[in-house]
Every structure is written in structure tokens, then in C-alpha cells.
Design a protein around this motif. Structure first.
Motif, PDB file in Angstrom:
ATOM      1  N   TYR A 202       0.818  -1.217   0.000  1.00  0.00           N
ATOM      2  CA  TYR A 202       0.000   0.000   0.000  1.00  0.00           C
ATOM      3  C   TYR A 202       0.850   1.265   0.000  1.00  0.00           C
ATOM      4  CZ  TYR A 202      -4.221  -2.648   0.561  1.00  0.00           C
ATOM      5  OH  TYR A 202      -5.261  -3.504   0.334  1.00  0.00           O
ATOM      6  N   LEU A 203       0.382   2.249  -0.751  1.00  0.00           N
ATOM      7  CA  LEU A 203       1.039   3.557  -0.785  1.00  0.00           C
ATOM      8  C   LEU A 203       1.114   4.139   0.618  1.00  0.00           C
ATOM      9  CD1 LEU A 203      -0.247   5.804  -3.724  1.00  0.00           C
ATOM     10  CD2 LEU A 203       1.970   4.696  -3.429  1.00  0.00           C
ATOM     11  N   THR A 204       0.028   3.950   1.379  1.00  0.00           N
ATOM     12  CA  THR A 204      -0.034   4.557   2.709  1.00  0.00           C
ATOM     13  C   THR A 204       1.055   3.998   3.644  1.00  0.00           C
ATOM     14  OG1 THR A 204      -1.752   2.949   3.170  1.00  0.00           O
ATOM     15  CG2 THR A 204      -2.471   5.187   2.681  1.00  0.00           C
ATOM     16  N   ASP A 205       1.592   2.830   3.302  1.00  0.00           N
ATOM     17  CA  ASP A 205       2.671   2.291   4.125  1.00  0.00           C
ATOM     18  C   ASP A 205       4.013   2.945   3.827  1.00  0.00           C
ATOM     19  OD1 ASP A 205       0.949   0.583   5.371  1.00  0.00           O
ATOM     20  OD2 ASP A 205       1.349  -1.109   4.027  1.00  0.00           O
ATOM     21  N   HIS A 206       4.058   3.799   2.807  1.00  0.00           N
ATOM     22  CA  HIS A 206       5.331   4.405   2.429  1.00  0.00           C
ATOM     23  C   HIS A 206       5.312   5.921   2.591  1.00  0.00           C
ATOM     24  CE1 HIS A 206       6.792   0.589   0.809  1.00  0.00           C
ATOM     25  NE2 HIS A 206       5.617   0.443   0.237  1.00  0.00           N
ATOM     26  N   LEU A 207       4.296   6.445   3.255  1.00  0.00           N
ATOM     27  CA  LEU A 207       4.198   7.903   3.415  1.00  0.00           C
ATOM     28  C   LEU A 207       5.182   8.388   4.457  1.00  0.00           C
ATOM     29  CD1 LEU A 207       0.348   8.433   3.172  1.00  0.00           C
ATOM     30  CD2 LEU A 207       2.116   8.697   1.420  1.00  0.00           C
ATOM     31  N   PRO A 208       5.674   9.580   4.428  1.00  0.00           N
ATOM     32  CA  PRO A 208       5.305  10.635   3.479  1.00  0.00           C
ATOM     33  C   PRO A 208       6.072  10.581   2.166  1.00  0.00           C
ATOM     34  CG  PRO A 208       6.878  11.477   5.080  1.00  0.00           C
ATOM     35  CD  PRO A 208       6.625  10.040   5.449  1.00  0.00           C
ATOM     36  N   GLY A 209       6.860   9.560   1.921  1.00  0.00           N
ATOM     37  CA  GLY A 209       7.618   9.506   0.684  1.00  0.00           C
ATOM     38  C   GLY A 209       8.876  10.332   0.757  1.00  0.00           C
ATOM     39  N   PRO A 210       9.617  10.560  -0.295  1.00  0.00           N
ATOM     40  CA  PRO A 210       9.354  10.011  -1.627  1.00  0.00           C
ATOM     41  C   PRO A 210       9.502   8.482  -1.666  1.00  0.00           C
ATOM     42  CG  PRO A 210      11.512  11.042  -1.574  1.00  0.00           C
ATOM     43  CD  PRO A 210      10.881  11.338  -0.259  1.00  0.00           C
ATOM     44  N   ILE A 211       8.829   7.873  -2.620  1.00  0.00           N
ATOM     45  CA  ILE A 211       8.905   6.421  -2.778  1.00  0.00           C
ATOM     46  C   ILE A 211       9.785   6.124  -3.981  1.00  0.00           C
ATOM     47  CG2 ILE A 211       7.575   4.311  -3.113  1.00  0.00           C
ATOM     48  CD1 ILE A 211       5.105   5.839  -2.087  1.00  0.00           C
ATOM     49  N   ARG A 212      10.862   5.402  -3.702  1.00  0.00           N
ATOM     50  CA  ARG A 212      11.825   5.130  -4.769  1.00  0.00           C
ATOM     51  C   ARG A 212      11.537   3.762  -5.374  1.00  0.00           C
ATOM     52  NH1 ARG A 212      18.086   6.514  -5.355  1.00  0.00           N
ATOM     53  NH2 ARG A 212      17.263   8.619  -5.503  1.00  0.00           N
ATOM     54  N   ILE A 213      11.296   3.723  -6.673  1.00  0.00           N
ATOM     55  CA  ILE A 213      10.951   2.458  -7.334  1.00  0.00           C
ATOM     56  C   ILE A 213      12.030   2.116  -8.359  1.00  0.00           C
ATOM     57  CG2 ILE A 213       9.151   1.187  -8.566  1.00  0.00           C
ATOM     58  CD1 ILE A 213       7.174   3.326  -7.636  1.00  0.00           C
ATOM     59  N   GLU A 214      12.651   0.940  -8.156  1.00  0.00           N
ATOM     60  CA  GLU A 214      13.712   0.513  -9.065  1.00  0.00           C
ATOM     61  C   GLU A 214      13.415  -0.898  -9.566  1.00  0.00           C
ATOM     62  OE1 GLU A 214      17.784   1.784  -7.179  1.00  0.00           O
ATOM     63  OE2 GLU A 214      16.274   1.591  -5.609  1.00  0.00           O
ATOM     64  N   PRO A 215      14.087  -1.295 -10.646  1.00  0.00           N
ATOM     65  CA  PRO A 215      13.875  -2.659 -11.130  1.00  0.00           C
ATOM     66  C   PRO A 215      14.447  -3.670 -10.142  1.00  0.00           C
ATOM     67  CG  PRO A 215      15.602  -1.580 -12.398  1.00  0.00           C
ATOM     68  CD  PRO A 215      15.008  -0.537 -11.512  1.00  0.00           C
ATOM     69  N   LEU A 216      13.972  -4.908 -10.182  1.00  0.00           N
ATOM     70  CA  LEU A 216      14.488  -5.960  -9.317  1.00  0.00           C
ATOM     71  C   LEU A 216      16.004  -6.035  -9.446  1.00  0.00           C
ATOM     72  CD1 LEU A 216      12.175  -9.094  -9.553  1.00  0.00           C
ATOM     73  CD2 LEU A 216      12.481  -7.519  -7.636  1.00  0.00           C
ATOM     74  N   ARG A 217      16.649  -6.147  -8.304  1.00  0.00           N
ATOM     75  CA  ARG A 217      18.108  -6.190  -8.276  1.00  0.00           C
ATOM     76  C   ARG A 217      18.609  -7.551  -8.765  1.00  0.00           C
ATOM     77  NH1 ARG A 217      20.235  -4.410  -2.613  1.00  0.00           N
ATOM     78  NH2 ARG A 217      18.898  -6.152  -2.093  1.00  0.00           N
ATOM     79  N   HIS A 218      19.851  -7.581  -9.235  1.00  0.00           N
ATOM     80  CA  HIS A 218      20.532  -8.818  -9.660  1.00  0.00           C
ATOM     81  C   HIS A 218      20.001  -9.391 -10.974  1.00  0.00           C
ATOM     82  CE1 HIS A 218      21.242  -9.417  -5.075  1.00  0.00           C
ATOM     83  NE2 HIS A 218      22.086  -8.539  -5.600  1.00  0.00           N
ATOM     84  N   PHE A 219      19.258  -8.595 -11.718  1.00  0.00           N
ATOM     85  CA  PHE A 219      18.865  -9.008 -13.057  1.00  0.00           C
ATOM     86  C   PHE A 219      19.254  -7.883 -14.013  1.00  0.00           C
ATOM     87  CE2 PHE A 219      15.956 -11.381 -10.364  1.00  0.00           C
ATOM     88  CZ  PHE A 219      16.020 -12.646 -10.939  1.00  0.00           C
ATOM     89  N   PRO A 220      19.604  -8.241 -15.254  1.00  0.00           N
ATOM     90  CA  PRO A 220      19.909  -7.175 -16.214  1.00  0.00           C
ATOM     91  C   PRO A 220      18.641  -6.366 -16.526  1.00  0.00           C
ATOM     92  CG  PRO A 220      20.328  -9.369 -17.162  1.00  0.00           C
ATOM     93  CD  PRO A 220      19.773  -9.590 -15.800  1.00  0.00           C
ATOM     94  N   VAL A 221      18.814  -5.066 -16.655  1.00  0.00           N
ATOM     95  CA  VAL A 221      17.664  -4.197 -16.905  1.00  0.00           C
ATOM     96  C   VAL A 221      17.525  -3.981 -18.408  1.00  0.00           C
ATOM     97  CG1 VAL A 221      16.605  -1.971 -16.406  1.00  0.00           C
ATOM     98  CG2 VAL A 221      18.123  -3.035 -14.725  1.00  0.00           C
ATOM     99  N   ILE A 222      16.350  -4.285 -18.927  1.00  0.00           N
ATOM    100  CA  ILE A 222      16.100  -4.091 -20.355  1.00  0.00           C
ATOM    101  C   ILE A 222      15.667  -2.651 -20.610  1.00  0.00           C
ATOM    102  CG2 ILE A 222      14.699  -4.808 -22.325  1.00  0.00           C
ATOM    103  CD1 ILE A 222      14.400  -7.536 -20.997  1.00  0.00           C
ATOM    104  N   ARG A 223      14.716  -2.192 -19.796  1.00  0.00           N
ATOM    105  CA  ARG A 223      14.222  -0.824 -19.908  1.00  0.00           C
ATOM    106  C   ARG A 223      13.502  -0.457 -18.616  1.00  0.00           C
ATOM    107  NH1 ARG A 223      12.453   3.071 -23.596  1.00  0.00           N
ATOM    108  NH2 ARG A 223      13.516   1.968 -25.248  1.00  0.00           N
ATOM    109  N   ASP A 224      13.726   0.739 -18.125  1.00  0.00           N
ATOM    110  CA  ASP A 224      13.052   1.246 -16.921  1.00  0.00           C
ATOM    111  C   ASP A 224      12.977   0.183 -15.806  1.00  0.00           C
ATOM    112  OD1 ASP A 224      12.814   3.523 -18.386  1.00  0.00           O
ATOM    113  OD2 ASP A 224      10.678   3.284 -18.818  1.00  0.00           O
ATOM    114  N   LEU A 225      11.763  -0.355 -15.580  1.00  0.00           N
ATOM    115  CA  LEU A 225      11.570  -1.290 -14.474  1.00  0.00           C
ATOM    116  C   LEU A 225      11.458  -2.736 -14.960  1.00  0.00           C
ATOM    117  CD1 LEU A 225       8.977   0.990 -12.668  1.00  0.00           C
ATOM    118  CD2 LEU A 225      11.356   0.623 -11.994  1.00  0.00           C
TER     119      LEU A 225
END
Ligand code: SF4
Ligand code: FES
Lengths: 246, 138
Positions: A79-102
Motif C-alpha cells: 500500500y502507498l499509505t505504508d510508504h508515506l510521506p515519501g518520496p517512494i523510490r521504485i527501481e527494477p528488481l536487483r541482480h537481473f539485467p535491466v532491459i528498460r526502466d523497471l
């Protein structure tokens, strides 16, 4: 409750970014929204170029795993409310090659999965007259927990060994091997052990235990691997003491 | 399917972050793991000292007295306090992990984790007490 929250989305556009960069978006906070809803809002209303995977939106398909504030997270179940007040950092899963964005490349996991033969191995054909392999509830209970995996791969992102040793078969695949080993209908334990007692198998695991911490389905892959090690060690001991036994 | 599995392992346009050598400082849970691994040095050290002790005792009263006077050196005593702390940390953290490796079933039901931890700790206490008693007699 805050009206909006800032999400910082890792962007990697191979045609223009040499390294991932963070882009900030302001999204409304709704009580019932999960992190995935915030991303969908960004894509629908603010920036259609953001790439991410999802499918079921109910914690079943396992495709929405991402790093949220550094933690491997099922974004449709957080839930978003569990991450307030933010900012919320969203990254791709670690340890895998990133193709694009997430979006990450999962072929390495599919290769590992094939290694453990995650299916019922029998070489004696159907034994029951109706072609069914019957099982009691107790026999089901032995492996049921390990069969709950949704292949979300949060456990691979949590495991430092996967980061250091990319060929390590890894938590979910080994848990699945153990799931079939414990299945009363299966006869493939020896073949799997041959594959998993060598390089990149169970002994790569040093029992950090983070895979189990992050698993959204309580599969306990760390437990599966340690039980596998114990069974393997006992097997070796047995063949040493009773070399004619097998 | 075959296409996916046999896809190239490396692709020039993929981004591949590296794992930092300081990965174990990223979260305290990783640090806790590294501490557990490092304190195995304390276990090895204790085993060596114990063997030396038994060896000295085997050589006779004089060797044992020399060994014990070495062991009485203040810096060694201080070091052994640290070793003891590491030893306790290592043992307790391993015992608390034992239930995930040991699946014991009694009457078709899995024995609860607390009983397995309790059993391990109890065995540890009994063996330590026996050793202490032996050392006291020597
Ligand atoms: S074991 Fe858990 S964390 Fe790992 S892939 Fe399966 S469901 Fe996800
Ligand atoms: S979208 Fe299916 S598990 Fe999250």
C-alpha cells in the motif's frame, strides 16, 4: 493523510541513457492504492513512456516485483499509505539485467528452473489402473508450502549470493526442486541432486536467509535449501557407510 | 520457449549493475549474517585452545601448569572474553536457525520451531556443564 506523494522512478532508456536516472512524479494518494496503482497512474496520466510489468494485480502472477525503497516488493501488494510521506523510490528488481526502466530480463531464471526438473519425474509409466497417482492429505502437506511459489523472484533480488555469483541456481528454483523431491509421486530426487550438488547448486548458499524474509507467499526458500543440504549430506553419509545400499 | 531460454546471456543495451563489495553494510540483516560467519573464527579458536588444554593435561602436571600460566596472561584473558561473546553469538544465532533445516515429524505433525531451538539449547547447556565439571575435577 497527504494528498499527493512523490514517486522516484528509475528510468533506463537504452537509446539515450548510459546509466539509469531517477525521474520524479507527483501522484495522488488514495487509501486503497498500492504502489502498482501509482505507477499505472503515472503511465496513464503523466508519462506514457514508463515501462513496467504487471498482470493480475492480486498477488498471483508474480510479474510486478520491483525494488521499493530498496526492498524487493510485490508492488500490487504494497500500500502507498505504508510508504508515506515519501518520496517512494521504485527501481527494477536487483541482480537481473535491466532491459528498460523497471523491466528486467528473466531468461537466467528460466535456465536455472530447467536445471532442477520442476515436474514429476517417473520412468515406470502410470502405476495406478486409472493412470492417477493418488496422494493422502498428509503427503500433500509435506510439500504444499514449497508449491506456493509464484516465481516473483523477489528472493533472487534479496540474495547477496545471486548478486556475487550470478550462476547460483538460487532460492525459488531450489525450493521447487525440494517441492518435487518431497512429493510422494516423484522419483526424480537423485537426478536433481546430481544437478544441485555440483557447481552453483545448494552449497553456494551460505544461509543469509533474506529470501525467506521477502517472500510474499511464505514459501521459505531458505528452509528448503537447508533441508536439501541436510538430505544431501545424509545421503552421502549413507552411501559411505552402506556403499552397496544404492 | 526455446527462444526465451536460449536468448543471449549478454546484450549490449542491457544495464547490469554490479554488486558492491560493501553489500553487507546495506542492511543490518546482511551485517548480522556476516557477523555470524565471522564469529566462526571464535569457534575455531576455542576448539584449538580446548585441544591444547587436553594435550597439555595428557603430558602431565608440569605441562598443564605451564599451559595454565600462559592462559592467565591478562591480554589472553581479555581476548577470551571477546571470544566468549563471539561464541555465544554464533551458537545462539545458529540454534535459532536450526528449525528451518530440521523438519522433525511426530505423528504426522511437524514439531514446532520453539521445541527444536529449545532442544538444541538444552543439549548445548548439558554438554557445556559436563565439560565444566570435567575441567573442575582436573
Ligand atoms: S520463493 Fe517466494 S520470493 Fe521466491 S519467487 Fe517464489 S514466491 Fe517469489
Ligand atoms: S500483478 Fe500479479 S502479482 Fe502483482
Amino acid at each position: 493523510m497527504a494528498a499527493t506523494v512523490t514517486v522516484e522512478v528509475a528510468r533506463y532508456r537504452p537509446e539515450r541513457d548510459a546509466e539509469p536516472v531517477f525521474q520524479q512524479y507527483e501522484v495522488p494518494v488514495r487509501h486503497e492504492w498500492v504502489v502498482l496503482d501509482a505507477l499505472t497512474h503515472v503511465k496513464d496520466e503523466i508519462d506514457g513512456s514508463v515501462a513496467f510489468r504487471w498482470s493480475c494485480r492480486m498477488g498471483v502472477c508474480g510479474s510486478c516485483g520491483m525494488m521499493v525503497n530498496g526492498q524487493p516488493t510485490l508492488t500490487c501488494a504494497s500500500y502507498l499509505t505504508d510508504h508515506l510521506p515519501g518520496p517512494i523510490r521504485i527501481e527494477p528488481l536487483r541482480h537481473f539485467p535491466v532491459i528498460r526502466d523497471l523491466v528486467v530480463d528473466l531468461a537466467s531464471f528460466l535456465r536455472k528452473l530447467r536445471r532442477v526438473k520442476p515436474w514429476i519425474v517417473r520412468d515406470d509409466g502410470p502405476v495406478e489402473p486409472e493412470g492417477e497417482y493418488r496422494q493422502t492429505p498428509e503427503e500433500l502437506e509435506r510439500y504444499h508450502q514449497f508449491s506456493q511459489c509464484i516465481n516473483c523472484l523477489l528472493c533472487y533480488s534479496a540474495c547477496p549470493i545471486v548478486g556475487l555469483e550470478p550462476d547460483f541456481t538460487g532460492p525459488a528454483a531450489i525450493a521447487l526442486a525440494q517441492r518435487y523431491n518431497l512429493d510422494s509421486r516423484d522419483r526424480g530426487a537423485r537426478e536433481r541432486l546430481e544437478a544441485l550438488s555440483g557447481d552453483h547448486g545448494i552449497w553456494d548458499c551460505t544461509f543469509v536467509g533474506e529470501c525467506t524474509e521477502v517472500c510474499p507467499k511464505n514459501v521459505d526458500p531458505a528452509g528448503a535449501i537447508q533441508q536439501y543440504k541436510l538430505a544431501s549430506a545424509l545421503d552421502t553419509l549413507r552411501s559411505f557407510v552402506l556403499p552397496w545400499g544404492k | 520457449m526455446a527462444g526465451t531460454l536460449d536468448a543471449p546471456r549478454y546484450h549490449g543495451r542491457w544495464h547490469r549493475p554490479r554488486t558492491s563489495v560493501f553489500w553487507w553494510l546495506e542492511s543490518w540483516r546482511y551485517t548480522r549474517f556476516v557477523l555470524r560467519e565471522l564469529t566462526s573464527v571464535c569457534v575455531a579458536w576455542t576448539a584449538l585452545v580446548l585441544m591444547a588444554y587436553v594435550g597439555a593435561a595428557g603430558l602431565g602436571a608440569e605441562a598443564l601448569a605451564t599451559f595454565l600460566s600462559w592462559m592467565g596472561a591478562p591480554w589472553l584473558v581479555a581476548w577470551h572474553v571477546v571470544v566468549l561473546a563471539g561464541l555465544v553469538y554464533h551458537s545462539v544465532s545458529w540454534f535459532s536457525l536450526a528449525p528451518s533445516a530440521m523438519v522433525v515429524r511426530v505423528g504426522g505433525r511437524r514439531v514446532p520451531a520453539s521445541l527444536i531451538v529449545g532442544g538444541n539449547v538444552a543439549a548445548w547447556v548439558v554438554v557445556s556443564a559436563a565439560l565444566l565439571w570435567l575441567a573442575g575435577r582436573a
